[in-house]
Design an enzyme around this catalytic site. Structure first.
Site, PDB file in Angstrom:
ATOM      1  N   LYS A 293     -14.716 -33.015 -29.372  1.00  0.00           N
ATOM      2  CA  LYS A 293     -13.370 -33.461 -29.002  1.00  0.00           C
ATOM      3  C   LYS A 293     -12.339 -32.324 -28.986  1.00  0.00           C
ATOM      4  CE  LYS A 293     -13.627 -38.317 -30.260  1.00  0.00           C
ATOM      5  NZ  LYS A 293     -13.094 -39.424 -31.032  1.00  0.00           N
ATOM      6  N   ALA A 357     -10.712 -38.589 -35.721  1.00  0.00           N
ATOM      7  CA  ALA A 357     -10.211 -39.957 -35.614  1.00  0.00           C
ATOM      8  C   ALA A 357      -8.974 -40.136 -36.496  1.00  0.00           C
ATOM      9  CB  ALA A 357     -11.297 -40.944 -36.018  1.00  0.00           C
ATOM     10  N   LYS A 381      -7.472 -29.589 -44.625  1.00  0.00           N
ATOM     11  CA  LYS A 381      -7.631 -30.281 -43.327  1.00  0.00           C
ATOM     12  C   LYS A 381      -6.610 -31.407 -43.205  1.00  0.00           C
ATOM     13  CE  LYS A 381     -12.527 -29.971 -42.261  1.00  0.00           C
ATOM     14  NZ  LYS A 381     -13.756 -30.728 -42.281  1.00  0.00           N
TER      15      LYS A 381
HETATM   16  P1  NAP Z   1     -15.070 -36.207 -38.109  1.00  0.00           P
HETATM   17  O1  NAP Z   1     -14.133 -35.449 -37.261  1.00  0.00           O
HETATM   18  O2  NAP Z   1     -16.416 -35.645 -38.406  1.00  0.00           O
HETATM   19  O3  NAP Z   1     -14.326 -36.545 -39.475  1.00  0.00           O
HETATM   20  C1  NAP Z   1     -14.955 -37.265 -40.495  1.00  0.00           C
HETATM   21  C2  NAP Z   1     -14.078 -37.238 -41.728  1.00  0.00           C
HETATM   22  O4  NAP Z   1     -14.734 -38.014 -42.720  1.00  0.00           O
HETATM   23  C3  NAP Z   1     -13.886 -35.867 -42.330  1.00  0.00           C
HETATM   24  O5  NAP Z   1     -12.610 -35.781 -42.869  1.00  0.00           O
HETATM   25  C4  NAP Z   1     -14.944 -35.818 -43.425  1.00  0.00           C
HETATM   26  O6  NAP Z   1     -14.621 -34.987 -44.485  1.00  0.00           O
HETATM   27  C5  NAP Z   1     -14.890 -37.236 -43.909  1.00  0.00           C
HETATM   28  N1  NAP Z   1     -16.115 -37.619 -44.585  1.00  0.00           N
HETATM   29  C6  NAP Z   1     -17.371 -37.626 -44.082  1.00  0.00           C
HETATM   30  N2  NAP Z   1     -18.246 -38.071 -45.004  1.00  0.00           N
HETATM   31  C7  NAP Z   1     -17.522 -38.338 -46.118  1.00  0.00           C
HETATM   32  C8  NAP Z   1     -17.851 -38.810 -47.413  1.00  0.00           C
HETATM   33  N3  NAP Z   1     -19.114 -39.113 -47.727  1.00  0.00           N
HETATM   34  N4  NAP Z   1     -16.865 -38.951 -48.317  1.00  0.00           N
HETATM   35  C9  NAP Z   1     -15.593 -38.651 -47.995  1.00  0.00           C
HETATM   36  N5  NAP Z   1     -15.208 -38.197 -46.788  1.00  0.00           N
HETATM   37  C10 NAP Z   1     -16.161 -38.050 -45.862  1.00  0.00           C
HETATM   38  O7  NAP Z   1     -15.355 -37.649 -37.448  1.00  0.00           O
HETATM   39  P2  NAP Z   1     -14.342 -38.540 -36.602  1.00  0.00           P
HETATM   40  O8  NAP Z   1     -14.510 -38.269 -35.149  1.00  0.00           O
HETATM   41  O9  NAP Z   1     -13.000 -38.435 -37.188  1.00  0.00           O
HETATM   42  O10 NAP Z   1     -14.961 -39.994 -36.849  1.00  0.00           O
HETATM   43  C11 NAP Z   1     -14.824 -40.617 -38.112  1.00  0.00           C
HETATM   44  C12 NAP Z   1     -15.335 -42.053 -38.011  1.00  0.00           C
HETATM   45  O11 NAP Z   1     -14.548 -42.804 -37.097  1.00  0.00           O
HETATM   46  C13 NAP Z   1     -16.766 -42.138 -37.491  1.00  0.00           C
HETATM   47  O12 NAP Z   1     -17.435 -43.176 -38.142  1.00  0.00           O
HETATM   48  C14 NAP Z   1     -16.582 -42.474 -36.043  1.00  0.00           C
HETATM   49  O13 NAP Z   1     -17.702 -43.147 -35.488  1.00  0.00           O
HETATM   50  C15 NAP Z   1     -15.373 -43.376 -36.110  1.00  0.00           C
HETATM   51  N6  NAP Z   1     -14.631 -43.429 -34.839  1.00  0.00           N
HETATM   52  C16 NAP Z   1     -14.492 -44.652 -34.294  1.00  0.00           C
HETATM   53  C17 NAP Z   1     -13.791 -44.773 -33.119  1.00  0.00           C
HETATM   54  C18 NAP Z   1     -13.652 -46.138 -32.525  1.00  0.00           C
HETATM   55  O14 NAP Z   1     -13.255 -46.250 -31.356  1.00  0.00           O
HETATM   56  N7  NAP Z   1     -13.914 -47.174 -33.271  1.00  0.00           N
HETATM   57  C19 NAP Z   1     -13.210 -43.654 -32.507  1.00  0.00           C
HETATM   58  C20 NAP Z   1     -13.377 -42.427 -33.118  1.00  0.00           C
HETATM   59  C21 NAP Z   1     -14.083 -42.323 -34.295  1.00  0.00           C
HETATM   60  P3  NAP Z   1     -15.090 -33.446 -44.551  1.00  0.00           P
HETATM   61  O15 NAP Z   1     -14.254 -32.733 -43.551  1.00  0.00           O
HETATM   62  O16 NAP Z   1     -14.862 -33.104 -45.947  1.00  0.00           O
HETATM   63  O17 NAP Z   1     -16.562 -33.471 -44.160  1.00  0.00           O
END
Ligand code: NAP
Length: 489
Positions: A293, A357, A381
């Site tokens: 992204k 997200a 972050k």
């Molecule tokens: P991302 O950029 O990889 O960000 C994930 C975030 O979650 C990071 O801040 C990460 O922290 C944190 N994280 C991951 N595992 C964790 C854990 N075990 N404990 C605490 N924090 C944790 O991903 P993203 O694109 O933002 O997506 C996040 C979620 O939203 C995903 O499940 C995705 O499928 C969902 N999403 C849904 C939609 C929708 O339309 N429904 C749209 C976009 C995203 P670190 O940086 O410390 O790893």
């Protein structure tokens, strides 16, 4: 209609199973391939007992050395084809491997399979095949790991055009799925399909119903606009379900496919950008997901204001070879929330996670003057989101101070076990919003339900951001009901 045909490939394991499958295959197959190498005993014994079928049979007895199911000796192979030959009159077509010297009128396809990858000398393999095939259709199937590995296989279509022969290029594996969906649009005679996903006879094979109903492969042409979700992984992406339903519902000549992309630069350079691309697939736009992204931004000619402010692009529109980036996550997130809480001014929101997200959610909530706090493992972050920042580990303790929480981490996704908080910990909140997309209830939504709290699922956001993408690409209103209906079925 492009005139292409669907070959449904059946594993022949027993006569009883075959009888059942052949009945089911009648309304989705144009040809039915019988993979006789799945039959443990002498497959010749089945020849006189094959069930009747309105659709022609294509017989295949593929030895393990050519990617078949079991070892087949040369003697067994010759005996089988000799029985087929002498049984005449021939009412069955034959697919035979290129290494087998067979003189038989029924040969329709001469095939080559490579499960190690695309050989560097694919062109000379093709020329050998050409000699062996004597004007029959050539099937060239190679297993690919990366989407761009499929390019040389696909480009055999150019050679075949010059040589005046038919070639069926198949890139096996998830990364080659596009060759199976787009082939018929580009004049390929056949595409192979499974009857049921679990019975696929090759990696990456889709079901015949999926090819017909979701991708409408027989209606596609070279002029069809191709959209797709680029990310890694994308195998479980739900977007093809509702985007194709939207195209179908509105009569758009467009298709939406999964594009598993690990190396974004190579994908764009070799498959998309005008002066460097090696294939002409007519890409018109992308849905962009993790981890591209942010990485896609330098490749775009223009980025709209919202996407620039969020620092992430989830939608690309390609017009006259110009690439424009948008972000529909922010509106996709806020619209379902505003349907529950119309006035967000001063509402206290905890966003959990600080990735792409979370960034879109924080932006959208700030536009509405909500009070936003971000809980993150990495405080640095989170600081970039322009909100209050707290350690992730403090969440349970501080939960009572919020009106609603938003899970913007992957916790609760199929491959990420766990739940952000229990029903007891959630009690007192007005609403729980879980961005994790799943057709079933996520663990967090279940816990919120137990506590009697209103919820919004990630699927609702997914549909809204997808509807907005559709509107950007086509300039027309998205058929939201049809999209939701497709996702529910
Ligand atoms: P991302 O950029 O990889 O960000 C994930 C975030 O979650 C990071 O801040 C990460 O922290 C944190 N994280 C991951 N595992 C964790 C854990 N075990 N404990 C605490 N924090 C944790 O991903 P993203 O694109 O933002 O997506 C996040 C979620 O939203 C995903 O499940 C995705 O499928 C969902 N999403 C849904 C939609 C929708 O339309 N429904 C749209 C976009 C995203 P670190 O940086 O410390 O790893």
């Amino acid at each position: 209609m492009n005139g292409g045909k669907i070959i449904v490939s059946l594993r022949v394991t027993s006569l009883a199973q075959l009888q059942r499958d052949i009945v089911s295959a009648q309304d989705c197959a144009d040809l039915i391939e019988l993979r006789m190498d799945y039959f443990d005993s002498d497959p010749s014994t089945l020849l006189g007992r094959l069930p009747s079928s309105e659709k022609p049979y294509l017989l295949t007895l593929r030895p393990k050395t050519q990617g078949g199911h079991r070892e087949i000796t040369e003697g067994e192979r010759s005996a089988f084809w000799e029985t087929v030959r002498t049984r005449g009159p021939l009412d069955r077509l034959i697919d035979v491997e290129y290494d087998y010297d067979l003189d038989n009128d029924g040969i329709e396809i001469v095939s080559y399979h490579n499960f190690e990858g695309v050989p560097p000398d694919l062109k000379s393999v093709y020329h050998d095949l050409l000699r062996a095939a004597q004007n029959r259709t050539l099937k060239v199937a190679c297993l690919v790991q990366r989407i761009t590995d499929a390019i040389p296989v696909w480009r055999l279509l150019e050679n075949a055009k010059v040589d005046g022969v038919d070639v069926v290029p198949v890139a096996m594996g998830e990364a080659g799925e596009w060759t199976r969906i787009l082939g018929l649009a580009h004049g390929v005679r056949f595409t192979y399909a499974a009857l049921h996903r679990k019975d696929a006879t090759a990696a990456g094979q889709l079901t015949a119903r999926g090819l017909i109903e979701r991708y409408r492969v027989k209606d596609l042409t070279k002029a069809t606009k191709v959209y797709g979700v680029i990310g890694d992984p994308v195998l479980s992406s739900l977007s093809p379900i509702f985007q194709n339903a939207a195209f179908h519902h509105t009569g758009e000549d467009a298709v939406f496919i999964r594009l598993p992309v690990t190396d974004l630069d190579e994908f764009l350079r070799r498959m998309v950008v005008k002066n460097t691309r090696e294939v002409e697939l007519n890409f018109a736009g992308f849905s962009v997901t993790m981890p591209h992204k942010r990485a896609i931004i330098p490749y775009l000619d223009e980025v709209d204001e919202t996407a620039r402010a969020i620092g992430a692009v989830n939608t690309v529109k390609i017009e006259s070879d110009r690439f424009t980036g948008y972000n529909t996550d922010a509106r996709g997130f806020i619209e379902p929330l505003k349907r529950r809480i119309a006035e967000l001014n001063g509402v206290r929101v905890a966003i959990i996670g600080a990735g792409g997200a979370a960034r879109a959610c924080a932006y959208a909530l700030r536009q509405e003057n909500a009070e936003v706090t971000v809980f993150s493992r990495d405080l640095e972050k989170a600081e970039m989101l322009g909100a209050e920042v707290r350690k992730f580990s403090a969440l349970q303790r501080e939960m009572k101070g919020f009106d609603l929480i938003v899970n913007a981490t992957p916790i609760g996704m199929a491959q990420h076990d766990g739940v952000i908080a229990s029903a007891d910990e959630l009690r007192g909140l007005k609403l729980v919003y879980d961005l994790v997309t799943s057709r079933d209830e996520t663990p967090l939504i279940c816990e919120a339900g137990l506590a009697g709290i209103e919820t919004i699922s990630g699927t609702e956001m997914l549909l809204e951001q997808g509807a907005l993408q559709f509107e950007i690409w086509t300039g027309r209103e998205a058929p939201r009901d049809a999209m939701a209906q497709a996702l529910m079925n």
